[in-house]
Every structure is written in C-alpha cells, then in structure tokens.
Enzyme design. Structure first.
Site, PDB file in Angstrom:
ATOM      1  N   GLY A  20       1.119   4.307  -7.312  1.00 11.21           N
ATOM      2  CA  GLY A  20       0.010   3.867  -6.601  1.00 11.21           C
ATOM      3  C   GLY A  20       0.729   3.053  -5.368  1.00 11.21           C
ATOM      4  N   ASP A  50       4.553  12.224  -5.387  1.00 10.10           N
ATOM      5  CA  ASP A  50       3.725  11.004  -4.737  1.00 10.10           C
ATOM      6  C   ASP A  50       3.749  11.071  -3.109  1.00 10.10           C
ATOM      7  OD1 ASP A  50       6.013  10.382  -6.049  1.00 10.10           O
ATOM      8  OD2 ASP A  50       5.707   8.371  -5.008  1.00 10.10           O
ATOM      9  N   ASN A  51       4.758  11.799  -2.885  1.00 15.81           N
ATOM     10  CA  ASN A  51       4.989  11.632  -1.413  1.00 15.81           C
ATOM     11  C   ASN A  51       4.508  13.025  -0.500  1.00 15.81           C
ATOM     12  OD1 ASN A  51       6.136   9.314  -1.567  1.00 15.81           O
ATOM     13  ND2 ASN A  51       8.253   9.935  -1.687  1.00 15.81           N
ATOM     14  N   LYS A  92       2.092  -0.971   5.811  1.00 19.32           N
ATOM     15  CA  LYS A  92       3.070  -0.772   4.796  1.00 19.32           C
ATOM     16  C   LYS A  92       4.153  -1.771   4.731  1.00 19.32           C
ATOM     17  CE  LYS A  92       6.497   2.786   3.239  1.00 19.32           C
ATOM     18  NZ  LYS A  92       7.094   4.227   3.459  1.00 19.32           N
TER      19      LYS A  92
HETATM   20  P1  AMP Z   1       8.880   5.536  -2.326  1.00  7.59           P
HETATM   21  O1  AMP Z   1       9.982   5.942  -2.944  1.00  7.59           O
HETATM   22  O2  AMP Z   1       8.908   4.378  -1.122  1.00  7.59           O
HETATM   23  O3  AMP Z   1       7.768   6.644  -1.974  1.00  7.59           O
HETATM   24  O4  AMP Z   1       7.784   4.642  -3.385  1.00  7.59           O
HETATM   25  C1  AMP Z   1       7.613   4.927  -4.873  1.00  7.59           C
HETATM   26  C2  AMP Z   1       6.788   4.086  -5.315  1.00  7.59           C
HETATM   27  O5  AMP Z   1       7.183   2.723  -5.503  1.00  7.59           O
HETATM   28  C3  AMP Z   1       5.348   3.896  -4.639  1.00  7.59           C
HETATM   29  O6  AMP Z   1       4.288   3.598  -5.530  1.00  7.59           O
HETATM   30  C4  AMP Z   1       5.686   2.576  -3.746  1.00  7.59           C
HETATM   31  O7  AMP Z   1       4.497   1.861  -3.406  1.00  7.59           O
HETATM   32  C5  AMP Z   1       6.483   1.782  -4.903  1.00  7.59           C
HETATM   33  N1  AMP Z   1       7.448   0.876  -3.869  1.00  7.59           N
HETATM   34  C6  AMP Z   1       8.540   1.140  -3.410  1.00  7.59           C
HETATM   35  N2  AMP Z   1       9.019   0.203  -2.922  1.00  7.59           N
HETATM   36  C7  AMP Z   1       8.284  -0.821  -3.233  1.00  7.59           C
HETATM   37  C8  AMP Z   1       8.286  -2.261  -2.857  1.00  7.59           C
HETATM   38  N3  AMP Z   1       9.252  -2.832  -2.159  1.00  7.59           N
HETATM   39  N4  AMP Z   1       7.328  -3.179  -3.376  1.00  7.59           N
HETATM   40  C9  AMP Z   1       6.348  -2.612  -4.254  1.00  7.59           C
HETATM   41  N5  AMP Z   1       6.272  -1.217  -4.409  1.00  7.59           N
HETATM   42  C10 AMP Z   1       7.039  -0.329  -4.038  1.00  7.59           C
HETATM   43 MG    MG Z   2       6.068   7.140  -1.590  1.00  2.57          MG
END
Ligand code: AMP
Ligand code: MG
Length: 496
Positions: free
Chosen positions: A92, A253-254, A114
């Site tokens: 999420g 998820d990306n 973001k």
């Molecule tokens: P990502 O690898 O950036 O695509 O993130 C994968 C998941 O981790 C997604 O659900 C992001 O919203 C969550 N996420 C990544 N970094 C953070 C953060 N610093 N705080 C909260 N959620 C994060």
């Molecule tokens: Mg992501």
C-alpha cells in the site's frame, strides 16, 4: 486557454469514489519549514496551473502537505504485491498521499505527494522520502517524458531540513507526481489473494470505466483489460530496452495498470553496454538486470492474469490474454524501435538477425550505448575506403578494438544498401530517435551533491536539458559526456 490558480484547480477525485475498502482517507503530515527545490513549468501547464502559481508561498505549502487544496480529498491506497518473485502480502501507499484527480485540456490527472508522512500502510517505516531519491524521481520522470516513454510525471520537489534516517542521516523531501492513474498490478493481487471478489470487481470496473470505457462492449471486458495491459507492458518493455533504461525494482506493486514507468528508485541508464547489468545494488540475484526486464514484465503479467481470473472466469483464458499480446507487441515494437535507431528505412527479413548480432557486438566491445547510436546517426551510408578512418573517427573512438568497429560498420552499410535512404533524411530521422542526453547516474549525483548544499541550479539545468534530449544544447554539451573518474563505482541501492 485560461490557467487556474491553485485554489481553482477543478478536483473531481474519481479514485475516492471507490468504496472505502480501497483506501484510507487521511491528511498528509506537513514537512517542517519547507522550501522549493524544483518545479516543472511543463507539468504545471499539463495540469492547467498558471505558471505564476509556482512562485507563491502557498504552492510550497500545498505540496509540502501543509495546506489542503479546495476540493482535494487526500487518501492512501491499499495494494499488495510480489517483491523479487516472492509474495509480500499487503503493502500500500506507505508514504504516498493521493490528493485527488482533475481534468485539464491535456487529460485526466491524479496528483500524489510522495514522502508526506506515515499512513496505515507504512509498516513501521517513517513515511518520508529523502532529498536524494526525490531528485532522482523528479528528474527521471521528466527525462522519460522527454524521451517519449510512457511515465508518471513530476510537478515539484519541496525540501526540508528535517532529518531522515537511512544508511546515514539525510534530509526529507516531498515529490509531487502526476499520472492519469496510480493503480498497480498489486492493487488487483491484493483483493484476489484475499478472495474478496466484490472489491476486485469494483477496482476492475473503475479502471475500465475511467480509462478504457470502450472495453465495456467487449465479450469479456476483464479479458480485454488484461490484453490491453499486456500490450502496453510489451510496448513499455520495448521502449526501456531500446533506450537502455533499467527500472531496478520491477516488483508487481511497481507495475502500472496503464503501462507507465512507475516508482523510480535505483533505476539506471545503460552506459558501457552490458546486457547483464544490474542497476540496483540490493538486487543480489540480478532478477531485475537489464536483459531480464521483458521476461519479468511477462512474469508480472501472469501474476495479474491470476488475480483477474475470478473476473475473467477461466485461468487459461486469462493466461492466453497475456500470451496472445505481450510477446508479439514487445517483439514488434522493439524491432521497429531498433530499426529506427539504426536508420533502416524499411524492414527486411534478416533484421532480427542483424539486430541480434548488433547486441552481441555491443556486448563484446562495450561502447557507451547512447553515444554509440548518437554518433552512428551522423555517419554517411557510403564511404570512400581511403577516407573511412577519418569519416568514421567519432564512432571508432568509442572502441578499443577499432577494426571490430570497422567490420560492424561495413555490415551496417551493406544493410543500408538494401533499403537506400538519402543521408540527410536518414540522419535527421536517427537524430530524432537516438537521444544525445540521458539521465546518467553521475549527472543525477552531481545535482544531488549540490542540492545538499542548497544549490538547486543543477536540477533546473538538467530538467531544461533532458526535457528535449534529442536536441542539441551547446550550453549542456558536458552532460553528454562519459562518466568522470570520480563517478566510477557509484552505487544505487533501494534505500530512498
Ligand atoms: P518501494 O520499494 O519504494 O516501491 O516501496 C515498497 C513499499 O514500501 C510500498 O508500499 C511503499 O509505500 C513502502 N515504503 C517504502 N519506503 C517507505 C517509507 N520510508 N515509509 C513508509 N513506507 C515506505
Ligand atoms: Mg513502490
């Protein structure tokens, strides 16, 4: 056309009209003492926002999460996904707030912050993003748009001196992204994995009604949607491979349901060519290496197919919607993009072999991928043997083994002779398809280092250059150069 003030932006918020299970409404957590780091006039125009609005203190406040824009209804969406091939369960928007959506003469746009604080999906993380990764996302989304590759866009970066802990302490920033929609493959996997087929259907109907209303009349609208995602993902993979882009974290998820490049993290552009290159330092297995991207795109589509199976009604039909579309679209698009890069006027039966041999040649000799095609663009299709070393000097200089370069050029010239094309016309076409400027890691790194010292000029320069990467920019000539010595061994991890 009259442009809007911030307060006049005509929010309509279609995603928020989905039932409450799909998201949590919540206000962003403001960045303390925010300041403007960068803004894109072009994206403001896309939104129908008056350029003067970017100068207002309220602009900073709105996109730092401090001031709610009238009509917006902030929320964080829920999704799940496969990360590095493994089911990760619920993820999420852990640090993204969708402010809402609006329509402008240039389409429908959702606006998302973001890094504006924690949400129910933060899973123990801080909800923040660091300045470094925000600059990379901002610049790369605009660079991809300049290259003509489907992508989310970025309006601005707002910075703050608030400390954020990663491998070391860094400072926080919020990047504002816009896209027609931010729905991910994982948004569907979320409901399918829980066998909540009602919510699964709500989401699919929302995507069809909002983005692909023509599929309402199809025999099986959900199958039509999946086939469409397969085609768009095939096109996207072809663009990435032809331009030399590596996403780095192709988790489901990306992956955008609209076929956009989404979630810029440890991405990279190919420099010295190596098909096995892994741009994400944390990807130890090389799952997301350059050459694996099309196969991973397909694997991710199978995950989506499985998630949509309850709506499509039959697992074989769902898989067939991927198989019937992804491979062909990827192959055809990639081949036609490569033909354009090589300045081949028309297709020939042996082109697939010719292109395959080109990649073996690049793999063996490892010239800079972007400079190779840009330099090739200026060469003539025929050359006098006595003049050849001089005529071809710029391309030969990219090789240690210059005779290997000569041999390949000879093949290229024989291929040119099969479909002759006047040099001037071919060169014009090649220069419009082989960029001079890409967001090299060292360029992003230089802008980041200066920004950490509160000098944001390099971000603006790069933005101005990369928005038209096929044009010559004499003042930015140095941006087209190979990485300088200090940039050898720069590493990019998932940390952001
Ligand atoms: P990502 O690898 O950036 O695509 O993130 C994968 C998941 O981790 C997604 O659900 C992001 O919203 C969550 N996420 C990544 N970094 C953070 C953060 N610093 N705080 C909260 N959620 C994060
Ligand atoms: Mg992501």
């Amino acid at each position: 056309m009259s442009a809007h003030t911030l307060e006049q932006l005509p929010f309509s918020n279609s995603f928020a009209s989905l039932p409450a299970a799909h998201y949590t409404r919540l206000a962003p957590q403001a960045l303390p003492a925010p300041y403007l780091v960068a803004a894109s006039l072009e994206v403001a125009e896309v939104l129908g926002l008056h350029p003067d609005e970017l100068q207002r203190p309220e602009f900073i406040e709105a996109f730092a999460g401090l001031r709610q824009l009238p009509g917006s209804a902030p929320l964080a969406a829920v999704y799940s996904g496969h990360q590095f091939g493994v089911w990760a369960g619920q993820l999420g928007d852990g640090r993204a707030h969708l402010l809402g959506g609006l329509s402008s003469p240039q389409g429908h746009w959702e606006i998302q912050l973001k890094g504006a604080g924690r949400t129910p999906y933060s899973r123990g993380a801080d909800g923040r993003a660091v300045l470094r990764s925000s600059i990379r996302e901002f610049l790369c989304s605009e660079a991809m748009a300049g290259l003509g590759i489907p992508t989310t866009r970025a309006l601005c970066i707002i910075g703050s001196d608030a400390p954020v802990r990663r491998e070391e302490y860094e400072t926080a920033a919020v990047v504002t992204r816009i896209a027609p929609g931010f729905v991910r493959f994982g948004s569907f996997e979320h409901w399918a994995s829980r066998e909540q087929h009602e919510e699964l259907k709500q989401l699919a109907d929302y995507v069809i009604d909002t983005f692909r209303p023509e599929f309402r009349d199809a025999d099986n609208p959900y199958s039509a949607l999946l086939a469409d995602v397969a085609r768009r993902t095939g096109e996207l993979m072809a663009h990435w491979m032809a331009i030399g882009f590596m996403h780095g974290v192709m988790n489901t998820d990306n992956m955008s349901i609209l076929g956009l490049t989404l979630d810029y993290g440890p991405f990279g552009f190919m420099e010295a060519f190596d098909a096995g290159h892994i741009c994400n330092h944390s990807d130890h297995q090389g799952r997301y290496s350059f050459r694996n991207q099309p196969a991973v795109g397909q694997w991710n589509l199978y995950c989506l197919a499985e998630a949509l199976t309850p709506l499509i009604g039959d697992a074989d039909e769902a898989r067939a919607a991927v198989d019937d579309h992804f491979g062909d679209v990827f192959g055809n698009t990639f081949e036609s993009l490569m033909r354009a890069k090589l300045g081949l006027r028309d297709a020939q039966p042996d082109d697939e072999t010719f292109i395959g041999e080109l990649f073996s040649f690049l793999q063996q000799h490892r010239p800079d991928y972007t400079l190779f095609f840009r330099t090739l663009s200026r060469l003539p299709a025929t050359v006098d043997a006595k003049e050849q070393a001089k005529t071809d000097a710029a391309l030969r200089d990219l090789f240690i083994d210059r005779s290997a370069c000569d041999r390949w050029l000879q093949q290229w010239r024989s291929r040119q002779a099969q479909t002759p094309w006047a040099d001037a016309k071919r060169q014009h076409s090649m220069l419009a398809t082989n960029p001079k400027y890409i967001l090299r890691n060292w360029l992003a790194e230089k802008a980041i280092r200066q920004a950490k010292n509160k000098d944001f000029s390099e971000i603006e320069n790069l933005l101005n250059c990369l928005r038209s990467p096929y044009d010559e920019h004499p003042e930015f000539e140095h941006y087209a150069a190979l990485p300088p010595d200090w940039a050898r061994g720069l590493e990019v991890s998932c940390s952001s």
